[in-house]
Design a protein around this motif. Sequence first.
Motif, PDB file in Angstrom:
ATOM      1  N   ASP A 177       0.823  -1.213   0.000  1.00 45.52           N
ATOM      2  CA  ASP A 177       0.000   0.000   0.000  1.00 45.52           C
ATOM      3  C   ASP A 177       0.859   1.264   0.000  1.00 45.52           C
ATOM      4  OD1 ASP A 177      -2.306  -1.512  -0.048  1.00 45.52           O
ATOM      5  OD2 ASP A 177      -2.631  -1.400   2.113  1.00 45.52           O
ATOM      6  N   ALA A 178       1.950   1.260   0.748  1.00 45.15           N
ATOM      7  CA  ALA A 178       2.849   2.419   0.777  1.00 45.15           C
ATOM      8  C   ALA A 178       3.509   2.620  -0.577  1.00 45.15           C
ATOM      9  CB  ALA A 178       3.904   2.240   1.869  1.00 45.15           C
ATOM     10  N   ALA A 179       3.887   1.525  -1.222  1.00 43.87           N
ATOM     11  CA  ALA A 179       4.513   1.627  -2.549  1.00 43.87           C
ATOM     12  C   ALA A 179       3.526   2.199  -3.554  1.00 43.87           C
ATOM     13  CB  ALA A 179       5.011   0.260  -2.998  1.00 43.87           C
TER      14      ALA A 179
ATOM     15  N   LEU B 106       2.492   6.408  -6.221  1.00 41.52           N
ATOM     16  CA  LEU B 106       2.039   6.731  -7.578  1.00 41.52           C
ATOM     17  C   LEU B 106       1.299   8.065  -7.619  1.00 41.52           C
ATOM     18  CD1 LEU B 106       0.851   3.223  -8.778  1.00 41.52           C
ATOM     19  CD2 LEU B 106       2.959   4.425  -9.398  1.00 41.52           C
ATOM     20  N   ARG B 107       0.786   8.508  -6.494  1.00 42.65           N
ATOM     21  CA  ARG B 107       0.107   9.814  -6.437  1.00 42.65           C
ATOM     22  C   ARG B 107       1.065  10.965  -6.748  1.00 42.65           C
ATOM     23  NH1 ARG B 107      -3.839   9.326  -1.187  1.00 42.65           N
ATOM     24  NH2 ARG B 107      -4.608   7.277  -1.702  1.00 42.65           N
TER      25      ARG B 107
ATOM     26  N   ASP C 174      11.119   2.807  -8.379  1.00 38.30           N
ATOM     27  CA  ASP C 174      11.067   2.725  -6.921  1.00 38.30           C
ATOM     28  C   ASP C 174       9.830   1.944  -6.468  1.00 38.30           C
ATOM     29  OD1 ASP C 174      11.969   3.496  -4.182  1.00 38.30           O
ATOM     30  OD2 ASP C 174      10.039   4.550  -4.198  1.00 38.30           O
ATOM     31  N   VAL C 175       8.687   2.225  -7.063  1.00 37.26           N
ATOM     32  CA  VAL C 175       7.457   1.507  -6.712  1.00 37.26           C
ATOM     33  C   VAL C 175       7.634   0.015  -7.020  1.00 37.26           C
ATOM     34  CG1 VAL C 175       5.014   1.203  -7.292  1.00 37.26           C
ATOM     35  CG2 VAL C 175       5.943   3.503  -6.967  1.00 37.26           C
ATOM     36  N   HIS C 176       8.192  -0.295  -8.171  1.00 38.86           N
ATOM     37  CA  HIS C 176       8.418  -1.690  -8.555  1.00 38.86           C
ATOM     38  C   HIS C 176       9.333  -2.388  -7.551  1.00 38.86           C
ATOM     39  CE1 HIS C 176      10.241  -4.897 -11.188  1.00 38.86           C
ATOM     40  NE2 HIS C 176       8.948  -5.141 -11.289  1.00 38.86           N
ATOM     41  N   ARG C 177      10.417  -1.724  -7.168  1.00 41.13           N
ATOM     42  CA  ARG C 177      11.363  -2.310  -6.212  1.00 41.13           C
ATOM     43  C   ARG C 177      10.683  -2.559  -4.875  1.00 41.13           C
ATOM     44  NH1 ARG C 177      13.623  -0.417  -2.134  1.00 41.13           N
ATOM     45  NH2 ARG C 177      13.260   1.738  -2.665  1.00 41.13           N
TER      46      ARG C 177
ATOM     47  N   ILE D  41       7.501  -3.056  -4.238  1.00 45.58           N
ATOM     48  CA  ILE D  41       6.548  -4.165  -4.341  1.00 45.58           C
ATOM     49  C   ILE D  41       7.296  -5.500  -4.392  1.00 45.58           C
ATOM     50  CG2 ILE D  41       4.822  -5.250  -5.832  1.00 45.58           C
ATOM     51  CD1 ILE D  41       3.842  -2.394  -6.490  1.00 45.58           C
ATOM     52  N   GLN D  42       8.409  -5.541  -5.128  1.00 39.29           N
ATOM     53  CA  GLN D  42       9.205  -6.771  -5.164  1.00 39.29           C
ATOM     54  C   GLN D  42       9.713  -7.127  -3.768  1.00 39.29           C
ATOM     55  OE1 GLN D  42      12.128  -5.748  -8.222  1.00 39.29           O
ATOM     56  NE2 GLN D  42      11.335  -7.439  -9.456  1.00 39.29           N
ATOM     57  N   ASP D  43      10.177  -6.120  -3.023  1.00 33.43           N
ATOM     58  CA  ASP D  43      10.665  -6.363  -1.662  1.00 33.43           C
ATOM     59  C   ASP D  43       9.544  -6.888  -0.766  1.00 33.43           C
ATOM     60  OD1 ASP D  43      13.149  -5.457  -2.478  1.00 33.43           O
ATOM     61  OD2 ASP D  43      12.987  -3.503  -1.469  1.00 33.43           O
ATOM     62  N   ALA D  44       8.350  -6.294  -0.902  1.00 31.51           N
ATOM     63  CA  ALA D  44       7.215  -6.738  -0.087  1.00 31.51           C
ATOM     64  C   ALA D  44       6.838  -8.178  -0.437  1.00 31.51           C
ATOM     65  CB  ALA D  44       6.028  -5.801  -0.287  1.00 31.51           C
ATOM     66  N   LEU D  45       6.844  -8.514  -1.733  1.00 30.22           N
ATOM     67  CA  LEU D  45       6.515  -9.874  -2.137  1.00 30.22           C
ATOM     68  C   LEU D  45       7.572 -10.872  -1.666  1.00 30.22           C
ATOM     69  CD1 LEU D  45       5.159  -9.221  -5.737  1.00 30.22           C
ATOM     70  CD2 LEU D  45       3.843  -9.846  -3.696  1.00 30.22           C
ATOM     71  N   ALA D  46       8.832 -10.478  -1.698  1.00 27.58           N
ATOM     72  CA  ALA D  46       9.902 -11.354  -1.206  1.00 27.58           C
ATOM     73  C   ALA D  46       9.729 -11.578   0.295  1.00 27.58           C
ATOM     74  CB  ALA D  46      11.268 -10.738  -1.504  1.00 27.58           C
ATOM     75  N   GLU D  47       9.336 -10.543   1.011  1.00 30.82           N
ATOM     76  CA  GLU D  47       9.094 -10.660   2.452  1.00 30.82           C
ATOM     77  C   GLU D  47       7.931 -11.629   2.717  1.00 30.82           C
ATOM     78  OE1 GLU D  47       7.134  -7.827   5.803  1.00 30.82           O
ATOM     79  OE2 GLU D  47       8.716  -6.908   4.583  1.00 30.82           O
ATOM     80  N   ILE D  48       6.889 -11.529   1.939  1.00 35.90           N
ATOM     81  CA  ILE D  48       5.737 -12.421   2.084  1.00 35.90           C
ATOM     82  C   ILE D  48       6.169 -13.866   1.796  1.00 35.90           C
ATOM     83  CG2 ILE D  48       3.506 -13.068   1.081  1.00 35.90           C
ATOM     84  CD1 ILE D  48       3.044 -10.011   0.658  1.00 35.90           C
TER      85      ILE D  48
END
Length: 83
Positions: free
Chosen positions: A41-43, A47-48, A64-67, A69-76
């Motif tokens: 959500d923060a990533a 986009l705003r 930056d947004v892509h990175r 989201i990738q970090d969040a998915l890796a954490e999950i």
Amino acid sequence: MDPESVAEPMEPEEPDTAELPLAVVEMPVPDPEPTGHPGVDAALDRLRELTDRPTGAHPELYDDVHRRIQDALAEIDQQGVQA
């Protein structure tokens, strides 16, 4: 030599280009729907910032947004492996 038999140089053809819609300056950017994951959500919230930045700065923001989201998915994924 017959002047009519001399080929004239051909001018390059214009490439076919697609007509793109013009951006509307006051076009509102929709709020991203919450995903339930604070990192994602923060990533997406970043986009705003697109409307406040020149177009040339958009790739940096998208990267930056892509990175993030990738970090969040890796954490999950890591949390799933540990469970």
